[in-house]
Scaffold this active site. Structure first.
Site, PDB file in Angstrom:
ATOM      1  CG  HIS A  37       8.626   8.966  -1.181  1.00 30.79           C
ATOM      2  ND1 HIS A  37       7.864   8.005  -0.565  1.00 30.79           N
ATOM      3  CD2 HIS A  37       9.863   8.436  -1.312  1.00 30.79           C
ATOM      4  CE1 HIS A  37       8.606   6.941  -0.333  1.00 30.79           C
ATOM      5  NE2 HIS A  37       9.819   7.174  -0.784  1.00 30.79           N
ATOM      6  CB  THR A  57      -0.906   0.034   1.251  1.00 34.48           C
ATOM      7  OG1 THR A  57      -1.678  -1.169   1.291  1.00 34.48           O
ATOM      8  CG2 THR A  57      -1.837   1.232   1.228  1.00 34.48           C
ATOM      9  CB  VAL A  58       2.168   3.545  -2.327  1.00 35.84           C
ATOM     10  CG1 VAL A  58       2.951   4.849  -2.302  1.00 35.84           C
ATOM     11  CG2 VAL A  58       3.110   2.360  -2.515  1.00 35.84           C
TER      12      VAL A  58
END
Length: 153
Positions: free
Chosen positions: A88, A80-81
């Site tokens: 970033h 999970t981002v």
């Protein structure tokens, strides 16, 4: 005209699941969904290996190592981002997606992209087993189908 499809039977298949530890409160649910789905479709837990890596960026390297080992019919990548206030997020999401895709093409092994890329924690939670389903479970189904499609070719 021939129509080639893959069935959703995982009996006798071996899977590796590479999961990012960062955001593990979400990724644990993705992993549970994936394992549950594989087992419900005929895989046995002893034929499912799980590997934890520090974050999503590290997933492609480990997925490649697992695929090249010859032990697995498919590799499922979970993570999970969540977007923050810097760029970033963009770098990580782009490189992870490219890396996972490259591993599949380089090895010929189905490598499933189950890395959530969300704008908020709420979106991630929705995709880890609440109103938007469980993307880990969906990736497991995709892995089973891809293995069987490739076998049918």
């Amino acid at each position: 005209m021939a129509k080639i499809t893959g069935n959703l039977v995982a009996t006798g298949l071996k899977f590796s699941i590479v999961t990012a530890r960062f955001n593990d409160f979400i990724n644990d649910k993705l992993l549970s969904g994936a394992v549950d789905t594989l087992v419900r479709h005929g895989a046995v837990e002893s034929d499912i290996d799980t590997v934890w890596v520090p974050g999503a960026f590290e997933i492609p390297l480990v997925a490649k190592k697992m695929a090249e080992s010859g032990k697995y019919d498919a590799v499922i990548c979970l993570g999970t981002v969540i977007r923050g206030s810097t760029t970033h997020y963009d770098y990580v999401c782009n490189e992870v997606a490219k890396g996972i895709g490259a591993v599949a093409l380089q090895t010929g092994v189905p490598i499933m992209f189950g890395v959530l890329t969300t704008e908020s924690i709420e979106q991630a939670i929705e995709r880890a087993g609440t109103k938007a389903g469980n993307k880990g479970a969906e990736c497991a189904l995709g892995a089973i189908e891809m293995v069987n499609v490739l076998k049918a070719l």
